[in-house]
Design an enzyme around this catalytic site. Structure first.
Site, mmCIF file in Angstrom:
data_model
loop_
_atom_site.group_PDB
_atom_site.id
_atom_site.type_symbol
_atom_site.label_atom_id
_atom_site.label_comp_id
_atom_site.label_asym_id
_atom_site.label_seq_id
_atom_site.Cartn_x
_atom_site.Cartn_y
_atom_site.Cartn_z
ATOM 1 N N HIS A 132 52.917 8.970 -4.298
ATOM 2 C CA HIS A 132 53.820 8.112 -3.312
ATOM 3 C C HIS A 132 52.959 8.133 -2.073
ATOM 4 O O HIS A 132 53.247 7.268 -1.210
ATOM 5 C CB HIS A 132 55.215 8.532 -3.121
ATOM 6 C CG HIS A 132 55.960 8.626 -4.461
ATOM 7 N ND1 HIS A 132 57.007 9.176 -4.850
ATOM 8 C CD2 HIS A 132 56.053 7.570 -5.610
ATOM 9 C CE1 HIS A 132 57.522 8.723 -5.928
ATOM 10 N NE2 HIS A 132 56.760 7.717 -6.312
ATOM 11 N N HIS B 185 56.758 0.110 -13.528
ATOM 12 C CA HIS B 185 57.831 1.231 -14.059
ATOM 13 C C HIS B 185 58.863 1.814 -13.090
ATOM 14 O O HIS B 185 58.336 2.948 -12.581
ATOM 15 C CB HIS B 185 56.893 2.220 -14.605
ATOM 16 C CG HIS B 185 55.971 1.890 -15.774
ATOM 17 N ND1 HIS B 185 54.598 1.149 -15.479
ATOM 18 C CD2 HIS B 185 56.039 1.808 -17.146
ATOM 19 C CE1 HIS B 185 54.061 0.918 -16.538
ATOM 20 N NE2 HIS B 185 54.709 1.121 -17.504
ATOM 21 N N ASP C 159 52.555 3.151 -13.396
ATOM 22 C CA ASP C 159 52.668 4.596 -13.848
ATOM 23 C C ASP C 159 53.546 4.715 -14.993
ATOM 24 O O ASP C 159 54.654 5.274 -15.046
ATOM 25 C CB ASP C 159 53.397 5.535 -12.656
ATOM 26 C CG ASP C 159 54.337 5.049 -11.963
ATOM 27 O OD1 ASP C 159 54.937 3.587 -12.210
ATOM 28 O OD2 ASP C 159 55.282 5.645 -11.549
#
Length: 273
Positions: free
Chosen positions: A18, A41, A160
């Site tokens: 992130h 995702h 991801d």
């Protein structure tokens, strides 16, 4: 689809992923032209750190929890931390769709996708009041194919997978070719786990062979990468890595390594910068 991210939300891997997402979006916002973020995702959007599942593993305490109350942090880390600070105060950790949604400008867009039917409904609820956001219920790779190139002609595609399938690395290698054909100038970010038996080197080799501009890789590890039977670490491969984003990320690796007690951090260009 047995993977449940609630057990791992806010751990060291989320911090790394992130942080990189926030840096890329920050770069995209430096130009006036709008952009699109495709989160293939998406998960459920936000994760309750007081839940039974999160309390069972407590992985977040060794990840985002290490930065609680920290007053002096690098400016680029604060860029990311400011996106999660409010949720943390309420006992939640936001996933990448919420982080991206909060960073959008009025003309930018987010496509957040989730295949799991219950998680899709939860994600829809989490993003219901966000501007310029569309939530889709598709296979992740079908979602990417359906939306690239975006109408904005610039943006970030985040991939991801949960890596439940034994051939996930091979699938990613095949999909890379398709992405290059459809959106050669887009920023693609692949998150992957590092375990002793996984074909990480094969995927890196395929990324080099793809020949996309400015392909960069960063890895963080809790354990030696060849240690058997454990989740040793994780990595990111970024195609068309935006200017100065790799350098900004690498500058924070000593800080991240110290705070989260990582065994190893490394980053390198896979193709020339």
């Amino acid at each position: 689809m047995n993977y449940r991210h609630i057990y791992h939300a806010g751990n060291f891997a989320d911090v790394m992923k992130h942080l990189a997402v926030a840096l890329v979006i920050d770069y995209l916002k430096k130009k006036e032209a709008p952009f699109c973020v495709i989160d293939a995702h998406g998960g459920i959007g936000q994760y309750d750190l007081t839940s039974v599942q999160a309390q069972k593993t407590m992985e977040w305490q060794a990840g985002i929890g290490r930065f609680a109350g920290l007053r002096d942090m690098p400016e680029d880390f604060a860029l990311y931390y400011d996106q999660v600070r409010g949720s943390l105060a309420d006992g939640f950790y936001p996933g990448s769709p919420l982080i991206a949604a909060d960073m959008l400008r009025e003309g930018d867009r987010l496509i957040a996708n989730e295949l799991h039917p219950d998680d899709y409904e939860t994600l829809r609820g989490a993003l219901a009041r966000r501007r310029n956001v569309r939530v889709t219920h598709m296979d992740a790779y079908e979602c990417i194919r359906a939306h690239i190139p975006p109408e904005e002609k610039r943006g970030l595609v985040l991939i991801d997978p949960p890596f439940e399938k034994t051939d996930e690395f091979q699938t990613l290698i095949r999909q890379m070719q398709e992405w290059k054909k459809r959106f050669a100038g887009g920023v693609f970010m692949i998150w992957y786990p590092i375990k002793a038996h996984l074909a990480v080197d094969e995927m890196k080799g395929a990324a080099v062979a793809l020949g996309l501009h400015r392909t960069w890789c960063a890895e963080t590890l809790l354990h030696p990468r060849r240690q058997e039977g454990t989740f040793n670490g994780c990595g990111l491969i970024v195609f068309n890595a935006p200017y100065q984003v790799p350098e900004r990320f690498e500058a924070m690796l000593p800080f991240l390594g110290e705070k989260m007690e990582l065994a190893e951090t490394q980053a390198a260009w896979l193709t020339p910068a």
